[in-house]
Design a protein around this motif. Structure first.
Motif, PDB file in Angstrom:
ATOM      1  N   LEU A   1      30.619  28.683  35.200  1.00 62.87           N
ATOM      2  CA  LEU A   1      30.537  30.031  35.048  1.00 62.87           C
ATOM      3  C   LEU A   1      31.628  30.999  35.497  1.00 62.87           C
ATOM      4  O   LEU A   1      32.202  30.886  36.753  1.00 62.87           O
ATOM      5  N   THR A   2      32.362  31.586  34.770  1.00 60.41           N
ATOM      6  CA  THR A   2      33.454  32.414  35.218  1.00 60.41           C
ATOM      7  C   THR A   2      33.091  33.859  34.762  1.00 60.41           C
ATOM      8  O   THR A   2      33.019  33.787  33.320  1.00 60.41           O
ATOM      9  N   GLY A   3      33.813  34.886  35.388  1.00 59.90           N
ATOM     10  CA  GLY A   3      33.409  36.232  34.705  1.00 59.90           C
ATOM     11  C   GLY A   3      34.721  36.912  35.054  1.00 59.90           C
ATOM     12  O   GLY A   3      35.774  36.722  34.769  1.00 59.90           O
ATOM     13  N   TYR A   4      34.257  38.220  36.050  1.00 60.26           N
ATOM     14  CA  TYR A   4      35.364  39.157  36.316  1.00 60.26           C
ATOM     15  C   TYR A   4      36.544  38.607  37.014  1.00 60.26           C
ATOM     16  O   TYR A   4      36.410  37.834  38.090  1.00 60.26           O
ATOM     17  N   VAL A   5      37.599  38.776  36.696  1.00 62.76           N
ATOM     18  CA  VAL A   5      38.961  38.454  37.332  1.00 62.76           C
ATOM     19  C   VAL A   5      39.651  39.648  37.995  1.00 62.76           C
ATOM     20  O   VAL A   5      40.183  40.345  37.077  1.00 62.76           O
ATOM     21  N   GLY A   6      39.783  39.579  39.056  1.00 60.36           N
ATOM     22  CA  GLY A   6      40.462  40.727  39.763  1.00 60.36           C
ATOM     23  C   GLY A   6      41.696  40.748  39.775  1.00 60.36           C
ATOM     24  O   GLY A   6      42.412  41.909  39.842  1.00 60.36           O
ATOM     25  N   ASP A   7      42.349  39.839  39.671  1.00 57.94           N
ATOM     26  CA  ASP A   7      43.790  39.691  39.611  1.00 57.94           C
ATOM     27  C   ASP A   7      44.298  38.377  38.595  1.00 57.94           C
ATOM     28  O   ASP A   7      43.759  37.586  38.543  1.00 57.94           O
TER      29      ASP A   7
ATOM     30  N   THR B   1      45.382  30.815  37.100  1.00 60.01           N
ATOM     31  CA  THR B   1      45.768  29.574  37.180  1.00 60.01           C
ATOM     32  C   THR B   1      44.779  28.736  37.595  1.00 60.01           C
ATOM     33  O   THR B   1      44.216  27.621  37.525  1.00 60.01           O
ATOM     34  N   VAL B   2      44.099  29.371  38.958  1.00 58.96           N
ATOM     35  CA  VAL B   2      42.964  28.489  39.554  1.00 58.96           C
ATOM     36  C   VAL B   2      41.742  28.532  38.669  1.00 58.96           C
ATOM     37  O   VAL B   2      41.280  27.454  38.831  1.00 58.96           O
ATOM     38  N   ILE B   3      41.616  29.434  37.936  1.00 60.19           N
ATOM     39  CA  ILE B   3      40.159  29.321  37.145  1.00 60.19           C
ATOM     40  C   ILE B   3      40.392  28.188  35.846  1.00 60.19           C
ATOM     41  O   ILE B   3      39.614  27.327  35.930  1.00 60.19           O
TER      42      ILE B   3
ATOM     43  N   SER C   1      30.075  28.771  40.010  1.00 55.30           N
ATOM     44  CA  SER C   1      30.251  30.164  39.455  1.00 55.30           C
ATOM     45  C   SER C   1      31.354  31.018  40.260  1.00 55.30           C
ATOM     46  O   SER C   1      31.333  31.150  41.324  1.00 55.30           O
ATOM     47  N   LEU C   2      32.374  31.180  39.422  1.00 55.75           N
ATOM     48  CA  LEU C   2      33.558  31.949  39.916  1.00 55.75           C
ATOM     49  C   LEU C   2      33.307  33.356  39.367  1.00 55.75           C
ATOM     50  O   LEU C   2      33.721  33.504  38.116  1.00 55.75           O
ATOM     51  N   GLN C   3      32.856  34.470  40.269  1.00 53.44           N
ATOM     52  CA  GLN C   3      32.692  35.577  39.774  1.00 53.44           C
ATOM     53  C   GLN C   3      32.874  36.499  40.930  1.00 53.44           C
ATOM     54  O   GLN C   3      32.886  36.282  41.944  1.00 53.44           O
ATOM     55  N   SER C   4      32.702  37.937  40.432  1.00 56.28           N
ATOM     56  CA  SER C   4      32.784  39.056  41.462  1.00 56.28           C
ATOM     57  C   SER C   4      31.597  38.822  42.495  1.00 56.28           C
ATOM     58  O   SER C   4      30.460  38.273  41.886  1.00 56.28           O
ATOM     59  N   HIS C   5      31.672  39.440  43.598  1.00 50.73           N
ATOM     60  CA  HIS C   5      30.686  39.844  44.495  1.00 50.73           C
ATOM     61  C   HIS C   5      30.399  41.142  44.819  1.00 50.73           C
ATOM     62  O   HIS C   5      31.603  41.694  45.332  1.00 50.73           O
ATOM     63  N   VAL C   6      29.353  41.651  45.146  1.00 43.61           N
ATOM     64  CA  VAL C   6      29.237  43.205  45.653  1.00 43.61           C
ATOM     65  C   VAL C   6      28.106  43.108  46.598  1.00 43.61           C
ATOM     66  O   VAL C   6      27.207  42.214  46.542  1.00 43.61           O
ATOM     67  N   ALA C   7      28.456  43.768  47.743  1.00 47.55           N
ATOM     68  CA  ALA C   7      27.252  43.834  48.714  1.00 47.55           C
ATOM     69  C   ALA C   7      25.921  44.610  48.371  1.00 47.55           C
ATOM     70  O   ALA C   7      24.960  44.129  48.667  1.00 47.55           O
TER      71      ALA C   7
END
Length: 287
Positions: A78-84, A89-91, A5-11
């Motif tokens: 799973l992929t979601g939010y892309v910050g940049d 290319t990585v995804i 899963s490549l997605q955003s993380h929040v504390a």
């Protein structure tokens, strides 16, 4: 099952990997979470701290998992939010690597762009990446109502318009996603006290409706959780209607607990038993 899963993380709070990982783990699945951003909280609060991960960092972590020989055991990406945009290319490269190791692995792409009440909240160019590169290469795409309109350039007010727009994301029968899941459909020709999810393939479509829960501020992360839950159930049973009904039942149970506790963030931990065994079951109907 096992998911990368490549997605955003929040504390603090539950969006991105924080919204997808625990529900999948609670259902008994392994999740290899790679964070595309590290934020204190989601951006809906208006202020946050942290930064997007560099493309180099994300790529190195992915390659480290691959070096362990785990991609052959990966059932879903799973992929979601892309910050940049540099992460694009990585995804795409990650998807190619996973599929090379396990051709049966499915890629669920959540094209996170914004929502009806917020508009676009990603950097310029991210929508182009999703529209022209990620979505055509994915197996499942999970836009919300706003994202479906933005990606297709269409206004959606009816069920027929929603189905037509979703099928434009699928492309041709031999290429593009196998299925589009509209994670929150608000149409003019439906009761105002309901919210719908609609799953669309080239051949058929299914709809499930749940009561609309009135929050002072709607929790973020529901789409992230739904995308993960639906993908896991679909891979497990290869039954779209069953996966749609189970995902809707689980997220409704979580939202009920969240409202009862007066919280702004999804109460996934407090609702974990209901997440697995929802007290109220919703059935998807074939359209």
């Amino acid at each position: 099952m096992r998911f990368l899963s490549l997605q955003s993380h929040v504390a603090y709070g539950y969006v991105g990997n924080r919204a997808a990982t625990f529900p999948l783990q609670r259902l008994g699945h392994e999740v290899w979470a790679v964070n595309t951003v590290e934020f204190s909280n989601h951006t809906g609060y208006g202020a946050w701290r942290g930064r997007a991960a560099s493309a180099e960092q994300v790529g190195e972590i992915v390659q480290g998992i691959e070096a362990l020989g785990q991609f052959a055991r990966c059932d879903g990406l799973l992929t979601g939010y892309v910050g940049d945009a540099a992460l694009a290319t990585v995804i795409l490269d990650t998807a190619r690597r996973v599929r090379a190791a396990n051709p049966r692995a499915l890629w669920c792409c959540d094209p996170v762009l914004g929502d009806i009440d917020t508009g676009i909240y990603v950097k310029p160019g991210i929508d182009v990446f999703f529209r022209e590169h990620a979505i055509p290469a994915a197996d499942i795409v999970t836009p919300n109502h706003f994202e479906l309109e933005h990606l297709t350039g269409r206004r959606i007010s009816t069920l027929d318009e929603a189905l037509e727009a979703a099928r434009t994301l699928l492309g041709g029968p031999l290429s593009g996603p196998k299925l589009a899941l509209i994670t929150s459909l608000r149409r003019a020709d439906a009761p105002v006290d309901l919210i719908e999810m609609v799953a669309v393939t080239h051949e058929a479509a299914w709809r499930v409706a749940t009561p609309l829960i009135g929050f002072p501020i709607a929790p973020n992360g529901t789409g992230d959780a739904v995308a993960a839950l639906f993908t896991a159930h679909w891979i497990a049973g290869n039954d779209v209607a069953d996966a749609l009904g189970k995902a809707a039942s689980s997220i409704f149970a979580v939202l009920e607990i969240t409202l009862a506790m007066g919280e702004r963030e999804l109460q996934l931990v407090a609702a974990q038993e209901r997440l697995v065994a929802p007290p109220r079951r919703f059935t998807a109907e074939k359209l």
